[in-house]
Design a protein around this motif. Structure first.
Motif, PDB file in Angstrom:
ATOM      1  N   VAL A 112       0.837  -1.199   0.000  1.00  0.00           N
ATOM      2  CA  VAL A 112       0.000   0.000   0.000  1.00  0.00           C
ATOM      3  C   VAL A 112       0.870   1.247   0.000  1.00  0.00           C
ATOM      4  O   VAL A 112       1.880   1.307   0.708  1.00  0.00           O
ATOM      5  N   GLY A 113       0.480   2.246  -0.784  1.00  0.00           N
ATOM      6  CA  GLY A 113       1.252   3.485  -0.825  1.00  0.00           C
ATOM      7  C   GLY A 113       0.423   4.653  -1.318  1.00  0.00           C
ATOM      8  O   GLY A 113      -0.806   4.576  -1.396  1.00  0.00           O
ATOM      9  N   SER A 114       1.129   5.739  -1.645  1.00  0.00           N
ATOM     10  CA  SER A 114       0.439   6.954  -2.082  1.00  0.00           C
ATOM     11  C   SER A 114       1.127   7.578  -3.279  1.00  0.00           C
ATOM     12  O   SER A 114       2.301   7.297  -3.566  1.00  0.00           O
ATOM     13  N   LEU A 115       0.384   8.420  -3.968  1.00  0.00           N
ATOM     14  CA  LEU A 115       0.885   9.203  -5.099  1.00  0.00           C
ATOM     15  C   LEU A 115       0.748  10.674  -4.688  1.00  0.00           C
ATOM     16  O   LEU A 115      -0.297  11.279  -4.902  1.00  0.00           O
ATOM     17  N   PRO A 116       1.805  11.232  -4.041  1.00  0.00           N
ATOM     18  CA  PRO A 116       1.688  12.584  -3.481  1.00  0.00           C
ATOM     19  C   PRO A 116       1.888  13.655  -4.559  1.00  0.00           C
ATOM     20  O   PRO A 116       2.859  13.631  -5.305  1.00  0.00           O
ATOM     21  N   GLU A 117       0.927  14.586  -4.620  1.00  0.00           N
ATOM     22  CA  GLU A 117       0.978  15.695  -5.582  1.00  0.00           C
ATOM     23  C   GLU A 117       1.454  16.985  -4.906  1.00  0.00           C
ATOM     24  O   GLU A 117       1.145  17.236  -3.735  1.00  0.00           O
ATOM     25  N   TRP A 118       2.170  17.816  -5.696  1.00  0.00           N
ATOM     26  CA  TRP A 118       2.453  19.194  -5.288  1.00  0.00           C
ATOM     27  C   TRP A 118       2.379  20.030  -6.559  1.00  0.00           C
ATOM     28  O   TRP A 118       3.193  19.871  -7.450  1.00  0.00           O
ATOM     29  N   GLU A 119       1.364  20.856  -6.662  1.00  0.00           N
ATOM     30  CA  GLU A 119       1.105  21.621  -7.899  1.00  0.00           C
ATOM     31  C   GLU A 119       1.085  20.652  -9.085  1.00  0.00           C
ATOM     32  O   GLU A 119       0.327  19.687  -9.055  1.00  0.00           O
ATOM     33  N   ASP A 120       1.915  20.874 -10.117  1.00  0.00           N
ATOM     34  CA  ASP A 120       1.867  19.967 -11.277  1.00  0.00           C
ATOM     35  C   ASP A 120       2.888  18.841 -11.172  1.00  0.00           C
ATOM     36  O   ASP A 120       3.164  18.154 -12.154  1.00  0.00           O
ATOM     37  N   LYS A 121       3.448  18.654  -9.979  1.00  0.00           N
ATOM     38  CA  LYS A 121       4.495  17.643  -9.807  1.00  0.00           C
ATOM     39  C   LYS A 121       4.004  16.510  -8.914  1.00  0.00           C
ATOM     40  O   LYS A 121       3.089  16.675  -8.117  1.00  0.00           O
ATOM     41  N   ARG A 170      -4.368   8.512  -4.093  1.00  0.00           N
ATOM     42  CA  ARG A 170      -3.936   9.872  -4.391  1.00  0.00           C
ATOM     43  C   ARG A 170      -3.699  10.598  -3.070  1.00  0.00           C
ATOM     44  O   ARG A 170      -4.295  10.255  -2.038  1.00  0.00           O
ATOM     45  N   ALA A 171      -2.787  11.578  -3.089  1.00  0.00           N
ATOM     46  CA  ALA A 171      -2.472  12.316  -1.871  1.00  0.00           C
ATOM     47  C   ALA A 171      -1.969  13.694  -2.263  1.00  0.00           C
ATOM     48  O   ALA A 171      -1.530  13.909  -3.390  1.00  0.00           O
ATOM     49  N   THR A 172      -2.042  14.634  -1.317  1.00  0.00           N
ATOM     50  CA  THR A 172      -1.528  15.987  -1.528  1.00  0.00           C
ATOM     51  C   THR A 172      -0.459  16.254  -0.482  1.00  0.00           C
ATOM     52  O   THR A 172      -0.686  16.014   0.710  1.00  0.00           O
ATOM     53  N   LEU A 173       0.704  16.709  -0.927  1.00  0.00           N
ATOM     54  CA  LEU A 173       1.741  17.108   0.022  1.00  0.00           C
ATOM     55  C   LEU A 173       1.259  18.339   0.791  1.00  0.00           C
ATOM     56  O   LEU A 173       0.734  19.291   0.194  1.00  0.00           O
ATOM     57  N   ILE A 174       1.464  18.305   2.106  1.00  0.00           N
ATOM     58  CA  ILE A 174       1.046  19.439   2.944  1.00  0.00           C
ATOM     59  C   ILE A 174       2.130  20.519   2.937  1.00  0.00           C
ATOM     60  O   ILE A 174       1.851  21.700   3.054  1.00  0.00           O
ATOM     61  N   ASP A 175       3.385  20.091   2.787  1.00  0.00           N
ATOM     62  CA  ASP A 175       4.507  21.037   2.718  1.00  0.00           C
ATOM     63  C   ASP A 175       5.639  20.369   1.935  1.00  0.00           C
ATOM     64  O   ASP A 175       5.495  19.229   1.489  1.00  0.00           O
ATOM     65  N   LEU A 176       6.734  21.101   1.767  1.00  0.00           N
ATOM     66  CA  LEU A 176       7.862  20.546   0.997  1.00  0.00           C
ATOM     67  C   LEU A 176       8.943  19.997   1.914  1.00  0.00           C
ATOM     68  O   LEU A 176      10.086  19.772   1.506  1.00  0.00           O
ATOM     69  N   ASP A 177       8.583  19.741   3.156  1.00  0.00           N
ATOM     70  CA  ASP A 177       9.525  19.236   4.146  1.00  0.00           C
ATOM     71  C   ASP A 177       9.585  17.709   4.061  1.00  0.00           C
ATOM     72  O   ASP A 177       9.130  17.013   4.958  1.00  0.00           O
ATOM     73  N   PHE A 178      10.146  17.195   2.950  1.00  0.00           N
ATOM     74  CA  PHE A 178      10.309  15.742   2.805  1.00  0.00           C
ATOM     75  C   PHE A 178      11.786  15.418   2.619  1.00  0.00           C
ATOM     76  O   PHE A 178      12.591  16.297   2.302  1.00  0.00           O
TER      77      PHE A 178
END
Lengths: 181, 181
Positions: free
Chosen positions: A45-54, A120-128
Motif C-alpha cells: 500500500v502506498g500513495s501518489l503525493p501531488e504538489w502543484e503539477d508535480k 492519491r495524496a496531496t503534500l502538505i509542505d515541501l519538508d520531505f
C-alpha cells in the motif's frame, strides 16, 4: 520471499502438504498437533503525493530494484487500515506529510501473491527527505518522469492512469490485474 | 486463527520476537537460521449477486456465525487475482454462475487483520445451491433481508451501501474502515 514451511511454527514437529478436511487446496498441516499453516496474498500500500503539477517519487535504497524510482509504498501491517498503511509508508519512505485522497489503483499481481493499492495524496509542505530505505526523494513533472527507471510495473501503470486522468479532468478508481511478465 | 510462532518453519529452531535490522516492528526471528516470519493482513473477497430486484445470500454452515446469512466470500488464495477470488468463492459457497461487475466495497477490519472486498455481480441463471460450507442459498428483496441475522458487520455495511446506491440510481465504489466493535 517467505521462508519455506518444513516445521510447525506452533509445536516444532514436521508438516505434510495435504488437503485438510473440508478444504479444496493442499496446505501445510502439522503431523503432531494438526495446525494448518496458510499462506495468502499480501497487500502493498502506498500513495501518489501531488504538489502543484508535480508528483513525488522515491529512489530505492534496497532490493529489489535498488536505485530505481517508485511511489512511497510497502507491506500493510497487522492492526492497521489500508489508509493508515498508505500514510505510514509515505512517512517512512519519504518523511512526507500528506493529506490522503481517494483510493486510486488496486492491482492484483498474482505471480508474486500481492495486491498493490495506491491512494492519491496531496503534500502538505515541501519538508520531505529520504527515509532509511530511500536514496533520494524528488518532485517530477510528467515530462520529467524517468519512465525507464520506474521500479515496478504496478507503479508505472498507476502513473500512466494518473496522467491520463489528469488530462481528462476526471480521476477515477482503477482496479485491475497485472499480466504475467 | 493463525497458529502461534514458537518455532522456525524453515529449520525448526526456536524464534525470538525482536526488531530486525532496518525494520521498525518486532518480528519472529529464528535463533538459528535468522529467517524472519512476517504476519500480514489477509484479503477476504466475495460478491453481491443480483437477480432482478433480489440479491443472493448464503446461510453459513461453519463457524464463525454458523446459521447466519452472508454474501458468498472467503480468503483470497495465492496465485489468483482479487476478481478471480470473488468468482471462485461465489462458485464454492453458492454454486452460482455470475458475471462479475465493479468492485463495490473495500473495508479494512484492523482488529482482526483483514480487508474485506465485495464486487457487484449479476446471476447468469437460477441454477445455484448450497456449497459445502453453506446450509442454504436464497434470493432476498430488500424488505426480506434478515438484518438481525447477517453474519458480519462488513456484509451488513455492504448491503446498506448497495440498497442506498440502488435508491439513488448511482452505484459508487465504497472504500472504508470498520470501527472497533
Amino acid at each position: 520471499m517467505d521462508p519455506p514451511i518444513n516445521y510447525c511454527s506452533s509445536c516444532g514437529a514436521t508438516v505434510n502438504l495435504r488437503v485438510p478436511m473440508g478444504d479444496t487446496l493442499p496446505r501445510h498441516v502439522c503431523n503432531a498437533c494438526g495446525s494448518i499453516h496458510y499462506r495468502n496474498p499480501r497487500l502493498v500500500v502506498g500513495s501518489l503525493p501531488e504538489w502543484e503539477d508535480k508528483i513525488l517519487l522515491c529512489r530505492r535504497a534496497i532490493e529489489p530494484r535498488h536505485g530505481m524510482w517508485t511511489l512511497p509504498a510497502g507491506f500493510m501491517e497487522n492492526g492497521e487500515t489500508v489508509a493508515q498503511a498508505a500514510l505510514r509508508e509515505t512517512r517512512e519512505e519519504a518523511n512526507a506529510n500528506i493529506a490522503l485522497g481517494d483510493m486510486f489503483t488496486l492491482i492484483s499481481v498474482p505471480h508474486i501473491n500481492q495486491v498493490h493499492v495506491v491512494y492519491r495524496a496531496t503534500l502538505i509542505d515541501l519538508d520531505f527527505s529520504a527515509g532509511d530505505e530511500t536514496l533520494d526523494v524528488r518532485l517530477f513533472t510528467e515530462e520529467e518522469i524517468p519512465w525507464d527507471e520506474i521500479a515496478f510495473r504496478t507503479i508505472a501503470l498507476t502513473l500512466r492512469h494518473y496522467f491520463d486522468d489528469r488530462r481528462s479532468g476526471i480521476f477515477r478508481f482503477h482496479p485491475g490485474d497485472l499480466p504475467l511478465p
